[in-house]
Write an enzyme that holds these catalytic residues in place. Structure first.
Site, PDB file in Angstrom:
ATOM      1  N   CYS A 160      30.546  14.748   7.128  1.00 37.20           N
ATOM      2  CA  CYS A 160      31.619  14.413   6.193  1.00 37.20           C
ATOM      3  C   CYS A 160      32.986  14.917   6.619  1.00 37.20           C
ATOM      4  O   CYS A 160      33.978  14.652   5.934  1.00 37.20           O
ATOM      5  CB  CYS A 160      31.261  14.920   4.792  1.00 37.20           C
ATOM      6  SG  CYS A 160      29.773  14.136   4.137  1.00 37.20           S
ATOM      7  N   HIS A 178      38.472  18.745  -0.699  1.00 33.58           N
ATOM      8  CA  HIS A 178      37.262  17.959  -0.431  1.00 33.58           C
ATOM      9  C   HIS A 178      36.721  17.454  -1.764  1.00 33.58           C
ATOM     10  O   HIS A 178      36.380  16.287  -1.891  1.00 33.58           O
ATOM     11  CB  HIS A 178      36.229  18.815   0.294  1.00 33.58           C
ATOM     12  CG  HIS A 178      34.998  18.073   0.675  1.00 33.58           C
ATOM     13  ND1 HIS A 178      34.992  17.085   1.633  1.00 33.58           N
ATOM     14  CD2 HIS A 178      33.724  18.161   0.222  1.00 33.58           C
ATOM     15  CE1 HIS A 178      33.771  16.595   1.754  1.00 33.58           C
ATOM     16  NE2 HIS A 178      32.979  17.229   0.911  1.00 33.58           N
ATOM     17  N   GLU A 210      35.031  25.764  -2.469  1.00 30.58           N
ATOM     18  CA  GLU A 210      36.415  25.429  -2.135  1.00 30.58           C
ATOM     19  C   GLU A 210      37.413  26.286  -2.896  1.00 30.58           C
ATOM     20  O   GLU A 210      38.403  26.759  -2.338  1.00 30.58           O
ATOM     21  CB  GLU A 210      36.697  23.963  -2.476  1.00 30.58           C
ATOM     22  CG  GLU A 210      36.470  23.014  -1.349  1.00 30.58           C
ATOM     23  CD  GLU A 210      37.109  21.677  -1.638  1.00 30.58           C
ATOM     24  OE1 GLU A 210      38.162  21.387  -1.050  1.00 30.58           O
ATOM     25  OE2 GLU A 210      36.551  20.933  -2.443  1.00 30.58           O
ATOM     26  N   LYS A 223      38.371  11.771  -4.449  1.00 31.41           N
ATOM     27  CA  LYS A 223      36.993  11.289  -4.577  1.00 31.41           C
ATOM     28  C   LYS A 223      36.656  10.961  -6.020  1.00 31.41           C
ATOM     29  O   LYS A 223      35.711  10.214  -6.288  1.00 31.41           O
ATOM     30  CB  LYS A 223      36.012  12.319  -4.021  1.00 31.41           C
ATOM     31  CG  LYS A 223      36.064  12.499  -2.516  1.00 31.41           C
ATOM     32  CD  LYS A 223      35.004  13.484  -2.046  1.00 31.41           C
ATOM     33  CE  LYS A 223      35.051  13.696  -0.547  1.00 31.41           C
ATOM     34  NZ  LYS A 223      36.238  14.481  -0.109  1.00 31.41           N
ATOM     35  N   HIS A 278      32.828   9.160  -2.486  1.00 35.80           N
ATOM     36  CA  HIS A 278      32.680   9.912  -1.248  1.00 35.80           C
ATOM     37  C   HIS A 278      32.108   8.978  -0.181  1.00 35.80           C
ATOM     38  O   HIS A 278      30.912   8.694  -0.163  1.00 35.80           O
ATOM     39  CB  HIS A 278      31.741  11.099  -1.489  1.00 35.80           C
ATOM     40  CG  HIS A 278      31.683  12.073  -0.352  1.00 35.80           C
ATOM     41  ND1 HIS A 278      32.253  11.819   0.871  1.00 35.80           N
ATOM     42  CD2 HIS A 278      31.092  13.306  -0.244  1.00 35.80           C
ATOM     43  CE1 HIS A 278      32.040  12.855   1.675  1.00 35.80           C
ATOM     44  NE2 HIS A 278      31.331  13.752   1.025  1.00 35.80           N
ATOM     45  N   PHE A 301      27.891  18.375   5.665  1.00 37.97           N
ATOM     46  CA  PHE A 301      26.537  18.834   5.940  1.00 37.97           C
ATOM     47  C   PHE A 301      26.453  19.361   7.375  1.00 37.97           C
ATOM     48  O   PHE A 301      27.051  18.803   8.286  1.00 37.97           O
ATOM     49  CB  PHE A 301      25.542  17.690   5.770  1.00 37.97           C
ATOM     50  CG  PHE A 301      25.226  17.350   4.340  1.00 37.97           C
ATOM     51  CD1 PHE A 301      25.824  18.021   3.287  1.00 37.97           C
ATOM     52  CD2 PHE A 301      24.316  16.350   4.046  1.00 37.97           C
ATOM     53  CE1 PHE A 301      25.533  17.711   1.968  1.00 37.97           C
ATOM     54  CE2 PHE A 301      24.011  16.018   2.734  1.00 37.97           C
ATOM     55  CZ  PHE A 301      24.620  16.701   1.690  1.00 37.97           C
TER      56      PHE A 301
END
Length: 417
Positions: free
Chosen positions: A169, A309, A320, A341, A346, A405
Site C-alpha cells: 500500500c 494514510h 498514525e 480514503k 483504499h 502490509f
C-alpha cells in the site's frame, strides 16, 4: 547544481469521476464514492462494498485493441498518463527518448485480467489442470506486473529507466519517490510517475474477508469508510490511478510551466515486525517522517497539512496518530490532518499516488480536503482531522504518509513552488 523534482502535470482516474477536476470537486465537496460492488456479484462475501470507478475504455479514449489488450489497471494508467502530459504542456517530442523515464507503482498488478482468465482456463474452477488453449494472447502480460509500467512507457515513447514499484500500500508513494530521485540525480529530464490498481475482484474480496480488514457495513456503504471515527470497523476497498509529470524545477520554470508543487523530501522505513500488525507507538512511521523532513531541510513546525494514510482500521489510525505526535511534537495538535480514503476508498498500491495528486492540488488551491463521515472522533485520535467539510488554509508545506502490509512506512514532503 542541485536539482529538485517539480510536479507539472496531474492525471487522475478515481471513484466518483474521471479526470483531475472531477476528482478535486468530489474531495472538496466531501462526497463519498463508496457503494455496493457492481463489478461482480458480492453476495457471498462479508464485505460487499467498494469505491468503484465508472469507467468505459472507449469513452476514455482507448481503442478497441487497447481495451482488449490491457488489464483494467493498465487502462487506468494510460488514461491518466494522457491527461497528465496534456496538463503539463511538455513537448515530449523535443526530448531525447532516453531522457524520459517511468516509475509506476502497483500492489496487485493485473488482478482482474488474471482472475477472469483463470476462470476461463479452469472452467470456473472445475478443472485442477487448466486448459491453456483457452488463454488469450495477452495472458503472459497479465502475469507480469511490469506490464503496467511498460504500457505507460509505450504511451509516451520513453526509453529511459522504466520501473514497476510494488511495496504493497505504499507503492504509489514509493514510485513517486523513485521518480523524484531520477530527476534529482540527473538520470532523466522528465519522469512519468504514479500508480494504478484495479483489485475489485472475488479473490481480493476473499483475501481481505479472511483477515477481517474491510468494513462489513454493507447497509450503509456511503458512510462505511470512517477514518478516525470511534465507530470505524475497517477500510473500504477502492480502485483507481494517478500519474504525475515530474521535471527538474529550474527547467520547468524556464519553459514557463505551471508548477503544482515540488517534492522536497522522501523516506521509507520498515518495522520488521509483522505482515499486518503495527506497533502502537508509531516509531517507524515517525522515523520516515523525520528523515523526509530532514532531507527537505524543513522543521516539523513548518508542516501546514498532513495527508494521512487514514485507512479506517482501529490499529492504523491509532498508530498514525502516535507517529504524528512523535515526529511533530506539540505542532501535531495544531496542523490539520485528513484522509481522502473516507471518500475514494483504499485502492491499495494506487492510493499513495492519488493522495500525492490531492496534496499537489491542495497546495495549488490552498484548500484542505476533509475527512468524510467523521462524526464521533475516537478519543485516542485527538488531532485536528478536518471533519466533514473542506477548509481554506494557507499552506506552503504538506506531508503525505503511507503504511502498507509488510510493515512498510513512507513519508513525502511537498512544497509550494
Amino acid at each position: 547544481m542541485n536539482r529538485t523534482a517539480a510536479i507539472t502535470g496531474i492525471g487522475v482516474v478515481a471513484p466518483g469521476g474521471i479526470g483531475r477536476e472531477a476528482f478535486w470537486e468530489l474531495l472538496t465537496a466531501g462526497r463519498t464514492a463508496t457503494r455496493r460492488i457492481t463489478l461482480f456479484d458480492p453476495t457471498k462475501f462479508r464485505s460487499r462494498i467498494a469505491a468503484e470507478v465508472d469507467f468505459d475504455p472507449k469513452e476514455a479514449g482507448l481503442s478497441a485493441q487497447q481495451a482488449r489488450r490491457m488489464d483494467r489497471a493498465a487502462q487506468f494508467a494510460t488514461v491518466c498518463t494522457r491527461e497528465a502530459v496534456a496538463d503539463s504542456g511538455v513537448d515530449l517530442g523535443e526530448l531525447e527518448p532516453e531522457r524520459i523515464a517511468v516509475s509506476i507503482g502497483s500492489a496487485v498488478g493485473c488482478t482482474m485480467g488474471l482472475e477472469e482468465e483463470y476462470a476461463v482456463l479452469a472452467d470456473e474452477g472445475r478443472r485442477w489442470l487448466v486448459d491453456h488453449t483457452y488463454g488469450v494472447p495477452h495472458l503472459y502480460g497479465y502475469m507480469v506486473p511490469s506490464t503496467l509500467a511498460a504500457e505507460v512507457a509505450w504511451e509516451v515513447a520513453a526509453e529511459g529507466p522504466t520501473a514497476l514499484v510494488s511495496t504493497g500500500c505504499t507503492s504509489g508513494l514509493d514510485a513517486v519517490g523513485h521518480g523524484a530521485a531520477l530527476i534529482e540525480e540527473g538520470t532523466a529530464d522528465v519522469v512519468l510517475v504514479g500508480a494504478t490498481d484495479a483489485p475489485l475482484s472475488p479473490i481480493t474480496s476473499a483475501c481481505f474477508d479472511a483477515i477481517r480488514a474491510t468494513s462489513p457495513n454493507n447497509d450503509d456503504a456511503e458512510h462505511a469508510s470512517r477514518p478516525f471515527d470511534a465507530k470505524r470497523d475497517g477500510f473500504v476497498l477502492g480502485e483507481g490511478a494517478a500519474v504525475l509529470v515530474l521535471e527538474d524545477t529550474e527547467a520547468a520554470r524556464r519553459r514557463g510551466a505551471r508548477i503544482y508543487a515540488t517534492i522536497s523530501g522522501f523516506a521509507s522505513r520498515s518495522n520488521a515486525f509483522h505482515m499486518t500488525g503495527l506497533k502502537p507507538d508509531g516509531r517507524e512511521m515517525a522515523e520516515a517522517i523525520r528523515v523526509a523532513l530532514d532531507r527537505a531541510r524543513i522543521d516539523p513546525s513548518e508542516v501546514d497539512y498532513i495527508n494521512a494514510h487514514g485507512s479506517g482500521t482501529k490499529q492504523n489510525d491509532r498508530h498514525e496518530t502516535a507517529a504524528f505526535k512523535r515526529a511533530l511534537g506539540q505542532h501535531a495538535y495544531e496542523v490539520p490532518v485528513s484522509s481522502i480514503k473516507s471518500m475514494v476508498g483504499h485502492s491499495l498500491g494506487a492510493i499513495g499516488s492519488i493522495e500525492v495528486a490531492a496534496c499537489a492540488l491542495a497546495l495549488d488551491r490552498q484548500v484542505v480536503p476533509p475527512t468524510a463521515n467523521l462524526h464521533n472522533a475516537d478519543p485516542t485520535c485527538d488531532l485536528d482531522y478536518v471533519p466533514l467539510t473542506a477548509r481554506e488554509h494557507d499552506m506552503r508545506v504538506v506531508l503525505s504518509v503511507g503504511s502498507g502490509f509488510g510493515g512498510f512506512q513512507s513519508a513525502m514532503v511537498l512544497s509550494r513552488a
